[in-house]
Scaffold this motif. Structure first.
Motif, PDB file in Angstrom:
ATOM      1  N   LEU A   1       0.808  -1.214   0.000  1.00 50.47           N
ATOM      2  CA  LEU A   1       0.000   0.000   0.000  1.00 50.47           C
ATOM      3  C   LEU A   1       0.845   1.270   0.000  1.00 50.47           C
ATOM      4  N   LYS A   2       1.885   1.306   0.797  1.00 49.83           N
ATOM      5  CA  LYS A   2       2.719   2.511   0.876  1.00 49.83           C
ATOM      6  C   LYS A   2       3.306   2.849  -0.498  1.00 49.83           C
ATOM      7  N   ASN A   3       3.824   1.833  -1.185  1.00 51.87           N
ATOM      8  CA  ASN A   3       4.395   2.048  -2.521  1.00 51.87           C
ATOM      9  C   ASN A   3       3.316   2.458  -3.521  1.00 51.87           C
ATOM     10  N   LEU A   4       2.158   1.796  -3.461  1.00 50.44           N
ATOM     11  CA  LEU A   4       1.069   2.144  -4.386  1.00 50.44           C
ATOM     12  C   LEU A   4       0.667   3.605  -4.224  1.00 50.44           C
ATOM     13  N   LYS A   5       0.497   4.034  -2.970  1.00 49.31           N
ATOM     14  CA  LYS A   5       0.102   5.425  -2.724  1.00 49.31           C
ATOM     15  C   LYS A   5       1.172   6.388  -3.227  1.00 49.31           C
ATOM     16  N   TYR A   6       2.428   6.046  -3.024  1.00 49.27           N
ATOM     17  CA  TYR A   6       3.529   6.885  -3.507  1.00 49.27           C
ATOM     18  C   TYR A   6       3.468   7.015  -5.033  1.00 49.27           C
ATOM     19  N   GLU A   7       3.297   5.893  -5.723  1.00 50.27           N
ATOM     20  CA  GLU A   7       3.241   5.900  -7.189  1.00 50.27           C
ATOM     21  C   GLU A   7       2.024   6.684  -7.688  1.00 50.27           C
ATOM     22  N   ILE A   8       0.883   6.501  -7.036  1.00 48.95           N
ATOM     23  CA  ILE A   8      -0.329   7.227  -7.437  1.00 48.95           C
ATOM     24  C   ILE A   8      -0.139   8.727  -7.226  1.00 48.95           C
ATOM     25  N   LYS A   9       0.470   9.109  -6.107  1.00 48.76           N
ATOM     26  CA  LYS A   9       0.734  10.539  -5.851  1.00 48.76           C
ATOM     27  C   LYS A   9       1.619  11.132  -6.938  1.00 48.76           C
ATOM     28  N   LYS A  10       2.628  10.387  -7.369  1.00 46.19           N
ATOM     29  CA  LYS A  10       3.503  10.867  -8.443  1.00 46.19           C
ATOM     30  C   LYS A  10       2.721  11.094  -9.732  1.00 46.19           C
ATOM     31  N   ILE A  11       1.843  10.165 -10.059  1.00 47.53           N
ATOM     32  CA  ILE A  11       1.048  10.288 -11.287  1.00 47.53           C
ATOM     33  C   ILE A  11       0.085  11.462 -11.172  1.00 47.53           C
ATOM     34  N   ILE A  12      -0.555  11.612 -10.021  1.00 52.73           N
ATOM     35  CA  ILE A  12      -1.483  12.728  -9.811  1.00 52.73           C
ATOM     36  C   ILE A  12      -0.768  14.053 -10.055  1.00 52.73           C
ATOM     37  N   ALA A  13       0.439  14.178  -9.532  1.00 52.12           N
ATOM     38  CA  ALA A  13       1.198  15.425  -9.670  1.00 52.12           C
ATOM     39  C   ALA A  13       1.706  15.626 -11.097  1.00 52.12           C
ATOM     40  N   SER A  14       2.263  14.595 -11.690  1.00 58.91           N
ATOM     41  CA  SER A  14       2.892  14.765 -13.007  1.00 58.91           C
ATOM     42  C   SER A  14       1.880  14.878 -14.145  1.00 58.91           C
ATOM     43  N   GLU A  15       0.704  14.283 -13.979  1.00 59.41           N
ATOM     44  CA  GLU A  15      -0.283  14.263 -15.054  1.00 59.41           C
ATOM     45  C   GLU A  15      -1.503  15.148 -14.767  1.00 59.41           C
ATOM     46  N   THR A  16      -1.454  15.908 -13.693  1.00 58.58           N
ATOM     47  CA  THR A  16      -2.550  16.796 -13.298  1.00 58.58           C
ATOM     48  C   THR A  16      -3.883  16.036 -13.250  1.00 58.58           C
ATOM     49  N   VAL A  17      -3.887  14.962 -12.513  1.00 56.80           N
ATOM     50  CA  VAL A  17      -5.069  14.115 -12.377  1.00 56.80           C
ATOM     51  C   VAL A  17      -6.090  14.805 -11.482  1.00 56.80           C
ATOM     52  N   GLU A  18      -7.355  14.820 -11.931  1.00 57.16           N
ATOM     53  CA  GLU A  18      -8.433  15.461 -11.170  1.00 57.16           C
ATOM     54  C   GLU A  18      -9.245  14.476 -10.350  1.00 57.16           C
ATOM     55  N   SER A  19      -9.285  13.223 -10.786  1.00 55.81           N
ATOM     56  CA  SER A  19     -10.011  12.195 -10.048  1.00 55.81           C
ATOM     57  C   SER A  19      -9.463  10.829 -10.448  1.00 55.81           C
ATOM     58  N   ILE A  20      -9.834   9.838  -9.647  1.00 54.41           N
ATOM     59  CA  ILE A  20      -9.397   8.466  -9.889  1.00 54.41           C
ATOM     60  C   ILE A  20     -10.639   7.623 -10.150  1.00 54.41           C
TER      61      ILE A  20
ATOM     62  N   ARG B   1     -10.027   1.452  -1.848  1.00 53.24           N
ATOM     63  CA  ARG B   1     -10.507   2.828  -1.997  1.00 53.24           C
ATOM     64  C   ARG B   1     -10.476   3.556  -0.659  1.00 53.24           C
ATOM     65  N   LEU B   2     -10.937   2.887   0.390  1.00 53.46           N
ATOM     66  CA  LEU B   2     -10.920   3.504   1.723  1.00 53.46           C
ATOM     67  C   LEU B   2      -9.492   3.837   2.160  1.00 53.46           C
ATOM     68  N   GLN B   3      -8.554   2.999   1.777  1.00 47.75           N
ATOM     69  CA  GLN B   3      -7.161   3.189   2.175  1.00 47.75           C
ATOM     70  C   GLN B   3      -6.473   4.331   1.427  1.00 47.75           C
ATOM     71  N   ILE B   4      -7.034   4.757   0.294  1.00 48.44           N
ATOM     72  CA  ILE B   4      -6.402   5.846  -0.457  1.00 48.44           C
ATOM     73  C   ILE B   4      -7.218   7.137  -0.421  1.00 48.44           C
ATOM     74  N   LEU B   5      -8.257   7.175   0.385  1.00 49.29           N
ATOM     75  CA  LEU B   5      -9.063   8.395   0.483  1.00 49.29           C
ATOM     76  C   LEU B   5      -8.240   9.594   0.927  1.00 49.29           C
ATOM     77  N   ASP B   6      -7.159   9.343   1.666  1.00 51.91           N
ATOM     78  CA  ASP B   6      -6.324  10.447   2.140  1.00 51.91           C
ATOM     79  C   ASP B   6      -5.501  11.099   1.021  1.00 51.91           C
ATOM     80  N   LEU B   7      -5.641  10.635  -0.207  1.00 55.07           N
ATOM     81  CA  LEU B   7      -4.997  11.307  -1.343  1.00 55.07           C
ATOM     82  C   LEU B   7      -5.726  12.611  -1.662  1.00 55.07           C
ATOM     83  N   ASN B   8      -6.895  12.784  -1.057  1.00 55.48           N
ATOM     84  CA  ASN B   8      -7.688  14.015  -1.208  1.00 55.48           C
ATOM     85  C   ASN B   8      -8.015  14.340  -2.664  1.00 55.48           C
ATOM     86  N   ILE B   9      -8.519  13.338  -3.347  1.00 61.73           N
ATOM     87  CA  ILE B   9      -8.933  13.468  -4.734  1.00 61.73           C
ATOM     88  C   ILE B   9     -10.193  12.618  -4.893  1.00 61.73           C
TER      89      ILE B   9
END
Length: 122
Positions: free
Chosen positions: A20-39, A62-70
């Protein structure tokens, strides 16, 4: 991902699950680099329309990644991998050792379904 107008979905990349920690890190990188508005997460509902064990795992993820604030949405993913593999066969691309490509295409199919529904609702 989709184009800026949210009309067309296209395959992006596959993230390998190293926890989970790695997944969240990778998703955060994609959100930032690709200007993602939602998942949009594919929800593996059984062919009978009922939740499966995997459905529950995805709901928990989904519950575990809600803290991505998206905003995070579910989209029925039934038969998306089959459709992706079929499209590859039509293009004469072997599917046996290309699970990553099938997964990327299936994700694009799931996102396209979601985008198409949003067009109808508007």
């Amino acid at each position: 991902l989709s184009d800026p107008l949210k009309i067309m979905a296209y395959p992006y990349k596959t993230i390998i699950n190293f926890g989970l920690k790695n997944l969240k890190y990778e998703i955060k990188k994609i959100i930032a680099s690709e200007t993602v508005e939602s998942i949009v997460i594919g929800l593996p509902i059984g062919l009978n329309g009922k939740d499966t064990i995997q459905t529950q795992k995805v709901r928990e993820f989904r519950l575990q990644i809600l803290d991505l604030n998206i905003p995070i949405y579910f989209e029925d993913e039934r038969l998306s991998s089959l459709a992706a593999a079929k499209s590859m066969k039509m293009e004469k691309i072997k599917t046996g050792f290309n699970k990553g490509i099938i997964d990327k295409r299936a994700a694009a199919i799931i996102l396209q379904q979601f985008l198409d529904k949003k067009k109808i609702i508007k």
